[in-house]
Motif scaffolding. Structure first.
Motif, PDB file in Angstrom:
ATOM      1  N   TYR A  30     -11.290 -14.791  13.754  1.00  0.00           N
ATOM      2  CA  TYR A  30     -11.597 -13.894  14.866  1.00  0.00           C
ATOM      3  C   TYR A  30     -10.304 -13.348  15.475  1.00  0.00           C
ATOM      4  O   TYR A  30      -9.247 -13.962  15.370  1.00  0.00           O
ATOM      5  CB  TYR A  30     -12.397 -14.624  15.950  1.00  0.00           C
ATOM      6  N   GLN A 112     -11.352  -4.956  21.721  1.00  0.00           N
ATOM      7  CA  GLN A 112     -12.215  -5.065  20.549  1.00  0.00           C
ATOM      8  C   GLN A 112     -12.136  -6.482  20.018  1.00  0.00           C
ATOM      9  O   GLN A 112     -11.051  -7.060  19.925  1.00  0.00           O
ATOM     10  CB  GLN A 112     -11.757  -4.079  19.480  1.00  0.00           C
ATOM     11  N   ASP A 114     -13.016  -8.723  16.720  1.00  0.00           N
ATOM     12  CA  ASP A 114     -13.354  -8.653  15.297  1.00  0.00           C
ATOM     13  C   ASP A 114     -13.529 -10.067  14.766  1.00  0.00           C
ATOM     14  O   ASP A 114     -12.908 -11.008  15.261  1.00  0.00           O
ATOM     15  CB  ASP A 114     -12.245  -7.944  14.515  1.00  0.00           C
ATOM     16  N   PRO A 116     -15.541 -12.594  11.257  1.00  0.00           N
ATOM     17  CA  PRO A 116     -16.098 -12.672   9.904  1.00  0.00           C
ATOM     18  C   PRO A 116     -17.382 -11.849   9.775  1.00  0.00           C
ATOM     19  O   PRO A 116     -18.012 -11.500  10.773  1.00  0.00           O
ATOM     20  CB  PRO A 116     -16.394 -14.163   9.735  1.00  0.00           C
ATOM     21  N   ASN A 117     -17.746 -11.584   8.552  1.00  0.00           N
ATOM     22  CA  ASN A 117     -18.973 -10.847   8.231  1.00  0.00           C
ATOM     23  C   ASN A 117     -19.019  -9.473   8.887  1.00  0.00           C
ATOM     24  O   ASN A 117     -20.071  -9.017   9.353  1.00  0.00           O
ATOM     25  CB  ASN A 117     -20.221 -11.667   8.613  1.00  0.00           C
ATOM     26  N   ASN A 118     -17.846  -8.821   8.937  1.00  0.00           N
ATOM     27  CA  ASN A 118     -17.715  -7.463   9.479  1.00  0.00           C
ATOM     28  C   ASN A 118     -18.111  -7.338  10.944  1.00  0.00           C
ATOM     29  O   ASN A 118     -18.535  -6.273  11.394  1.00  0.00           O
ATOM     30  CB  ASN A 118     -18.521  -6.471   8.638  1.00  0.00           C
ATOM     31  N   LEU A 119     -17.976  -8.425  11.709  1.00  0.00           N
ATOM     32  CA  LEU A 119     -18.279  -8.371  13.137  1.00  0.00           C
ATOM     33  C   LEU A 119     -17.255  -7.498  13.848  1.00  0.00           C
ATOM     34  O   LEU A 119     -16.052  -7.662  13.690  1.00  0.00           O
ATOM     35  CB  LEU A 119     -18.232  -9.779  13.754  1.00  0.00           C
ATOM     36  N   THR A 120     -17.725  -6.535  14.620  1.00  0.00           N
ATOM     37  CA  THR A 120     -16.879  -5.719  15.493  1.00  0.00           C
ATOM     38  C   THR A 120     -17.640  -5.489  16.786  1.00  0.00           C
ATOM     39  O   THR A 120     -18.768  -5.001  16.769  1.00  0.00           O
ATOM     40  CB  THR A 120     -16.532  -4.360  14.851  1.00  0.00           C
TER      41      THR A 120
END
Length: 129
Positions: A30, A112, A114, A116-120
């Motif tokens: 993260y 922002q 960010d 794992p698994n394209n978390l944004t």
């Protein structure tokens, strides 16, 4: 949701880049990045703002806010997370003090997250109607 994502994560690294863009790298992939106002308010009168980075303030050398903050937060665990729902300000409570991201606009992104698994997740100041 932000508390669930950030609480109990370790701070692995901290960096200040050009134009006061800074990033907190956290455990488990993260990160939090901001170009807003970020500061550390610690115990024993520690108060360090990223906007002070590189300024001389009458010192022999420019102030290294990155190094000063990193020394206080490196490998510390986020014990508590407080998200101000009115302003969007984010407070990360550590054993050594509080790392704060202060929202300065209701329209521009403040930070922002960010992961794992394209978390944004993108956050900005002010309540939404």
């Amino acid at each position: 949701m932000i508390e669930k994502i950030l609480k109990n994560r370790s701070i692995i690294d901290f960096a200040i880049r050009e134009h006061n863009f800074c990033t907190l790298s956290l455990s488990d992939g993260y990160s939090i990045s901001t170009q807003g106002l970020a500061r550390f308010v610690g115990k024993h009168d520690a108060f360090i703002c990223v906007e002070d980075h590189g300024h001389k303030f009458g010192l022999d050398h420019p102030f290294d806010a990155e190094k000063a903050i990193k020394e206080l937060i490196h490998n510390k665990i986020i014990q508590k997370v407080n998200l101000n729902r009115d302003t969007g300000d984010l407070n990360l409570f550590l054993e050594s003090g509080v790392f704060q991201i202060i929202c300065r606009s209701v329209g521009y992104e403040a930070y922002q997250i960010d992961g794992p698994n394209n978390l944004t997740m993108v956050a900005h100041g002010g309540k939404q109607k």
